[in-house]
Enzyme design. Structure first.
Site, mmCIF file in Angstrom:
data_model
loop_
_atom_site.group_PDB
_atom_site.id
_atom_site.type_symbol
_atom_site.label_atom_id
_atom_site.label_comp_id
_atom_site.label_asym_id
_atom_site.label_seq_id
_atom_site.Cartn_x
_atom_site.Cartn_y
_atom_site.Cartn_z
ATOM 1 N N LYS A 27 0.844 -1.202 0.000
ATOM 2 C CA LYS A 27 0.000 0.000 0.000
ATOM 3 C C LYS A 27 0.882 1.256 0.000
ATOM 4 C CE LYS A 27 -3.714 -2.584 0.858
ATOM 5 N NZ LYS A 27 -4.633 -2.922 -0.234
ATOM 6 N N HIS A 139 13.900 -6.489 -4.419
ATOM 7 C CA HIS A 139 13.779 -7.762 -5.151
ATOM 8 C C HIS A 139 13.915 -7.613 -6.669
ATOM 9 C CE1 HIS A 139 12.666 -9.769 -1.489
ATOM 10 N NE2 HIS A 139 11.537 -9.094 -1.353
ATOM 11 N N GLY A 147 8.468 -9.820 -6.253
ATOM 12 C CA GLY A 147 8.100 -9.452 -4.886
ATOM 13 C C GLY A 147 7.697 -7.992 -4.706
ATOM 14 N N ASP A 174 14.833 -5.642 6.241
ATOM 15 C CA ASP A 174 13.523 -6.143 5.816
ATOM 16 C C ASP A 174 13.454 -7.635 6.201
ATOM 17 O OD1 ASP A 174 11.538 -5.261 3.126
ATOM 18 O OD2 ASP A 174 11.645 -7.387 3.643
ATOM 19 N N HIS A 176 12.404 -9.984 4.502
ATOM 20 C CA HIS A 176 12.724 -10.791 3.316
ATOM 21 C C HIS A 176 14.197 -10.618 2.938
ATOM 22 C CE1 HIS A 176 8.315 -10.052 3.051
ATOM 23 N NE2 HIS A 176 8.303 -11.321 2.669
ATOM 24 N N ASP A 263 8.586 -4.715 7.607
ATOM 25 C CA ASP A 263 7.870 -5.988 7.768
ATOM 26 C C ASP A 263 8.598 -6.915 8.745
ATOM 27 O OD1 ASP A 263 9.985 -6.363 6.036
ATOM 28 O OD2 ASP A 263 8.778 -7.097 4.366
ATOM 29 N N ARG A 269 1.626 -7.785 8.707
ATOM 30 C CA ARG A 269 0.678 -8.657 7.989
ATOM 31 C C ARG A 269 1.378 -9.794 7.237
ATOM 32 N NH1 ARG A 269 -3.245 -6.260 3.229
ATOM 33 N NH2 ARG A 269 -3.771 -8.293 2.348
HETATM 34 F F1 V1D Z 1 -0.389 -12.104 0.241
HETATM 35 C C1 V1D Z 1 -0.462 -11.642 -0.991
HETATM 36 C C2 V1D Z 1 -1.666 -11.171 -1.489
HETATM 37 C C3 V1D Z 1 -1.709 -10.693 -2.763
HETATM 38 C C4 V1D Z 1 -0.584 -10.709 -3.537
HETATM 39 C C5 V1D Z 1 0.612 -11.173 -3.017
HETATM 40 C C6 V1D Z 1 0.677 -11.648 -1.748
HETATM 41 C C7 V1D Z 1 1.956 -12.132 -1.202
HETATM 42 C C8 V1D Z 1 2.305 -12.367 0.089
HETATM 43 N N1 V1D Z 1 3.602 -12.799 0.102
HETATM 44 N N2 V1D Z 1 3.018 -12.418 -1.950
HETATM 45 C C9 V1D Z 1 3.979 -12.805 -1.154
HETATM 46 C C10 V1D Z 1 5.354 -13.168 -1.621
HETATM 47 N N3 V1D Z 1 5.241 -14.012 -2.762
HETATM 48 C C11 V1D Z 1 5.170 -15.345 -2.697
HETATM 49 C C12 V1D Z 1 4.846 -15.977 -4.008
HETATM 50 C C13 V1D Z 1 4.619 -17.427 -3.999
HETATM 51 N N4 V1D Z 1 5.615 -17.622 -5.058
HETATM 52 C C14 V1D Z 1 5.185 -18.091 -6.307
HETATM 53 C C15 V1D Z 1 5.922 -16.172 -4.976
HETATM 54 O O1 V1D Z 1 5.311 -15.942 -1.646
HETATM 55 C C16 V1D Z 1 6.173 -11.950 -1.993
HETATM 56 C C17 V1D Z 1 6.571 -11.131 -0.826
HETATM 57 C C18 V1D Z 1 7.248 -9.856 -1.285
HETATM 58 C C19 V1D Z 1 7.890 -9.089 -0.145
HETATM 59 C C20 V1D Z 1 8.371 -7.758 -0.615
HETATM 60 C C21 V1D Z 1 9.251 -7.019 0.378
HETATM 61 O O2 V1D Z 1 8.596 -6.900 1.625
HETATM 62 O O3 V1D Z 1 10.449 -7.691 0.635
HETATM 63 C C22 V1D Z 1 9.536 -5.637 -0.168
HETATM 64 N N5 V1D Z 1 10.630 -4.999 0.049
HETATM 65 O O4 V1D Z 1 10.603 -3.811 -0.591
HETATM 66 C C23 V1D Z 1 9.456 -3.697 -1.192
HETATM 67 C C24 V1D Z 1 8.761 -4.852 -0.961
HETATM 68 CA CA CA Z 2 16.453 -8.562 4.862
#
Ligand code: V1D
Ligand code: CA
Length: 414
Positions: A27, A139, A147, A174, A176, A263, A269
């Protein structure tokens, strides 16, 4: 660090208006919450505030491929069907973590421009600390979104800092793994990357402790893989501080980039750590205390009221006002801070710390050994180089009748 550090703050009012979609956890609006807290705490009086320039395609292709940036600049929710193959190739669209939303390219331009402006100010010694809470999208890859990240503003900012500094340290708190930044600099000894992150059945799946870099970069990628529930004390005292002390000893960076993904806070969340804002900010305070030119960036953070609390408090720490009142000042988004209307967070008492003292010790010992192994293997600019005016004409490639380019000076000014 005794002298007062100059702080520059970069914020573009359009940046928080972009929208990933209703069910997406990222967001950009959280930046507006943070900005309003920063304003109502009066912190703007302690910094120079700037509206960043939008980064150009030419600036982005210093790291990213032309084809990928061209795709980002053209794709929109209205023309998606013309880009089906490219969307697959570049990992964008509704079936991925990286949707194509209205104004996507402009969004990337604004958060990237802010990180580049910060890096340029640091390079020109116009500031000591530059803050861009809209940046930190760690990412993104050369030709792939990942990501929630599209353009890697961190890699681009580090490339800018490398024009002046022999060595740049990247730190990522972070939850991640900072995979995009690690990958970009995996084979160089001029950038050290340190990421602390949840590891094991968690995105992006990289960042094992034995991933230490390759070729000339062997030993310069540092990873602390963690389990759920890590607390302030364990994170800062057992890992962050001892590792950072050693890094400063062996690497001596000329500039530092700190990604402050929120996070890693308790009750995020998506995250699964148990840090309070004070614990998270202890890392920021420590890095500030080193007195090295510093670019501070945002990153993840999905419980947006806590992201705003965290980045506002860290701004206070960076401008030497860590004692801002715990009572949230009245502002346009006051209702977000119900029911306590307080700045600071408690730990989650129901969360178990699955990082045992033994595991933490083993991670610390392994990483300190990795860093010790770098000593005695001098990398670029690590040898003592006499200042320019003491160097003999024959060994001095810099001509006296012209101003040397910053890149020619880096190994003498660090
Ligand atoms: F929960 C969700 C609802 C809608 C869309 C996406 C998500 C979600 C939650 N966690 N997506 C994730 C992570 N993706 C996966 C996918 C499964 N695989 C195929 C990929 O687990 C991605 C999390 C990204 C985190 C980004 C960050 O916090 O590190 C960030 N840092 O800087 C900006 C963002
Ligand atoms: Ca980290």
């Amino acid at each position: 660090m005794t002298t007062k550090q100059r702080v520059s703050y970069f914020y573009h009012p359009t940046c928080p208006l972009f929208y990933y979609g209703p069910s997406h956890p990222m967001k950009p609006h959280r930046m507006k919450l943070a900005h309003h807290l920063i304003l109502t705490y009066g912190l703007y009086k302690e910094m120079e505030c700037y509206r960043p320039h939008p980064a150009s395609a030419g600036e982005m292709t210093q790291f990213h491929s032309e084809e990928y940036i061209s795709f980002l600049s053209k794709v929109s929710p209205d023309n998606l069907r013309q880009f089906t193959a490219s969307m697959q190739k570049f990992n964008a669209g509704d079936t991925t973590d990286c949707p194509v939303f209205d104004g996507l390219y402009e969004f990337t331009q604004l958060y990237t421009g802010a990180s580049l402006d910060g890096a340029v100010q640091l390079c020109q010694n116009q500031t000591d600390i530059a803050i861009n809470w809209s940046g930190g999208l760690h990412h993104a890859k050369k030709a792939e979104a990942s990501g929630f990240c599209y353009v890697n503003d961190i890699v681009l900012a580090i490339l800018e800092l490398l024009k002046v500094h022999a060595r740049v340290l990247y730190i990522d708190i972070d939850v991640h793994h900072g995979d995009g930044v690690e990958e970009a600099f995996y084979t160089t000894d001029r950038v050290m990357t340190l990421s602390l992150h949840k590891y094991g059945d968690f995105f992006p799946g990289t960042g094992h402790i034995s991933d230490v870099g390759a070729k000339k970069g062997t030993g310069y990628s540092v990873n602390a893989p963690l389990n759920n529930g890590i607390t302030d004390e364990a994170y800062f005292e057992e890992l962050f501080k001892p590792i950072m002390d050693k890094i400063m000893d062996v690497f001596r960076p000329g500039a530092i980039v700190l990604q402050c993904g929120a996070d890693s806070l308790a009750q995020d969340r998506l995250g699964c750590f148990n840090l309070t804002i004070k614990g998270h900010a202890a890392c920021v305070a420590y890095v500030k205390s080193l007195g090295v030119p510093l670019l501070v960036l945002g990153g993840g953070g999905y419980t947006i009221r806590n992201v705003a609390r965290c980045w506002a408090y860290e701004t206070a720490v960076l401008v030497n006002k860590p004692d801002v009142p715990n009572a949230i000042p009245y502002n346009d988004y006051y209702e977000y801070y119900a029911p306590d209307y307080e700045l600071h967070l408690g730990q989650d008492p129901t969360m178990e710390n699955l990082n045992t003292p033994k595991m933490l010790e083993s991670i610390r010992v392994d990483i300190l050994q990795q860093l010790s192994d770098l000593e005695g293997a001098p990398s670029v600019g690590m040898q003592q180089v006499p200042p320019l005016f003491q160097r003999s004409e024959s060994s001095d490639s810099v001509k006296r009748d012209r101003k040397p380019h910053a890149a020619e000076l880096y190994d003498t000014v660090d």
